[in-house]
Design an enzyme around this catalytic site. Structure first.
Site, PDB file in Angstrom:
ATOM      1  N   ASP A   1       4.754  -0.552   7.366  1.00  0.00           N
ATOM      2  CA  ASP A   1       5.411  -1.612   7.715  1.00  0.00           C
ATOM      3  C   ASP A   1       7.048  -2.071   8.238  1.00  0.00           C
ATOM      4  OD1 ASP A   1       4.722  -0.418   5.108  1.00  0.00           O
ATOM      5  OD2 ASP A   1       4.972  -2.233   4.275  1.00  0.00           O
TER       6      ASP A   1
ATOM      7  N   ASP B   1      14.063  -2.661   5.298  1.00  0.00           N
ATOM      8  CA  ASP B   1      13.580  -4.904   5.643  1.00  0.00           C
ATOM      9  C   ASP B   1      14.582  -5.313   5.864  1.00  0.00           C
ATOM     10  OD1 ASP B   1      10.904  -3.835   4.347  1.00  0.00           O
ATOM     11  OD2 ASP B   1      11.904  -3.737   2.369  1.00  0.00           O
TER      12      ASP B   1
HETATM   13  N1  GLY Z   1       6.398  -3.993   3.028  1.00  0.00           N
HETATM   14  C1  GLY Z   1       5.756  -3.951   1.666  1.00  0.00           C
HETATM   15  C2  GLY Z   1       4.420  -4.847   1.974  1.00  0.00           C
HETATM   16  O1  GLY Z   1       3.466  -4.851   2.924  1.00  0.00           O
HETATM   17  O2  GLY Z   1       3.672  -4.842   0.777  1.00  0.00           O
END
Ligand code: GLY
Length: 397
Positions: A174, A116
């Protein structure tokens, strides 16, 4: 009892009038008013925070304000939103607050335990460096790109998303959102290895994450001994086969960025296919704020996800710059509808309510019973971004 009913009816009528009025106001006027409200709301949000934490969400029913430490994946959105709002308003108090919180998350540049880092460091330090370039910011961004790159496996051709769970080498859709940081690192340093990792990850994801109808799985798990796919599952969606709304939005945004950064037409074509899935899906409501999963069997008696709508609007506005006039108008039209809905009282909270967040009605992780029908810091971030993009596009025309 009777009085309560009367108050409820009056509030309903006021709300309806507000929404009808919002439909008539030119969108640019509505956006200016929404951005002004957002500035005030974020000034208020800042007063709710303890010194060493970042805002995460707020539970309206229990009035519980939830924060996170810097390691949580959303830590970069609050500083990112502050910078966008500073750009709009030139309010130096917002910039001061951003400088305060960037110190809290700075250490994450060395975090090798998450994919992330793009969200965390590029939405914050990337924007800070864009506005006020400095050697310190560049160092933070380069270190972040190096940390993210350690999670790349050349055999599978992907960056690993999570270290938790029973997965072997899980990649979530994501993860497309973290690649922009790598493109920046190559542009800045001239080291093409970051660029190559981003392209390889995007190509592997395009091959393995997408279905024939152009929706995506949430999690694809890889075996890095030879790179084969072990399984395709969901984590935050309704079912393995379903289309989790925010995942579709992340994919769309991610492939638009891929096209911007490479100009490879296959990414543009793919982004257009995802856009078609989202914008023409039969379960998409009239106000264009999707339910949390396109295949939830409880539609329409289930939650919306304003965050997915905001991400989609921002991505479609960028996509509209790369396509033919007819398509471009269709993307803009959809994004405009989303922005009108989000700016309405149904989704925008009054000043000082909603824990200080701007938007209501997002869904973080419904199957995990976490962050259901609440504000989310990234819904605000992409909403502000989409409004600024819309303003900038209008000014160019
Ligand atoms: N990356 C986690 C979400 O979109 O909840």
């Amino acid at each position: 009892m009777f009085i309560h009913r009367k108050i409820r009816i009056v509030l309903l009528l006021v709300g309806l009038c507000g929404e009808l009025a919002a439909q008539k106001v030119p969108l640019l006027t509505l956006i200016d008013s929404a951005l002004k409200k957002a500035v005030l709301q974020y000034q208020y949000l800042g007063t709710q925070l303890a010194p060493d934490v970042l805002p995460k969400t707020y539970y309206p029913l229990t009035k519980k304000f939830e924060t996170s430490g810097s390691r949580w994946w959303t830590s970069g959105f609050y500083p990112g939103s502050l910078l966008y709002l500073y750009e709009y308003s030139h309010d130096t108090a917002l910039l001061k607050e951003e400088k305060r919180v960037e110190k809290i998350i700075e250490k994450e540049q060395f975090n090798k335990g998450t994919h992330d880092l793009g969200f965390m460091m590029y939405c914050s330090f990337g924007a800070a460096n864009r506005l006020n370039p400095s050697r310190e910011y560049e160092q933070v961004l380069m270190n972040s790109a190096r940390s993210l790159s350690t999670r790349f496996n050349a055999t599978a051709g992907v960056i690993k998303s999570w270290d938790h769970g029973a997965w072997k080498y899980p990649v979530i859709i994501d993860n497309m959102m973290n690649l922009e940081l790598l493109f920046w690192a190559t542009r800045f340093s001239g080291d093409s290895s970051f660029y190559k990792i981003a392209v390889t990850h995007a190509n592997t994801t395009l091959k393995n994450h997408y279905r024939a109808d152009n929706s995506s799985w949430h999690v694809v798990d890889y075996d890095i001994s030879d790179g084969h796919v072990i399984s395709k599952k969901t984590h935050q969606g309704y079912a393995d086969y379903s289309a989790w709304a925010r995942g579709q939005a992340w994919g769309l945004y991610g492939y638009v960025v891929m096209y911007r950064c490479t100009r490879d037409p296959q990414y543009l074509v793919h982004a257009q296919k995802i856009a078609r899935f989202i914008t023409t899906h039969p379960s998409m409501p009239e106000d264009k704020i999707p339910y949390w999963d396109y295949h939830s069997p409880e539609i329409p008696a289930t939650c919306r996800d304003a965050s997915a709508a905001a991400i989609t609007a921002s991505a479609l506005l960028e996509l509209s710059r790369y396509t033919t006039a007819t398509q471009s108008n269709a993307y803009k039209d959809f994004a405009e509808k989303v922005l009108r809905s989000l700016a309405s009282p149904t989704y925008t909270a009054p000043y000082g309510e909603n824990g200080g967040f701007i938007l209501k009605h997002s869904t973080g992780h419904l199957p995990g019973n976490s962050e259901v029908d609440v504000p989310l810091t990234y819904a605000d971030y992409y909403y502000i971004e989409a409004m600024l993009r819309y303003k900038a596009m209008q000014q160019k025309n």
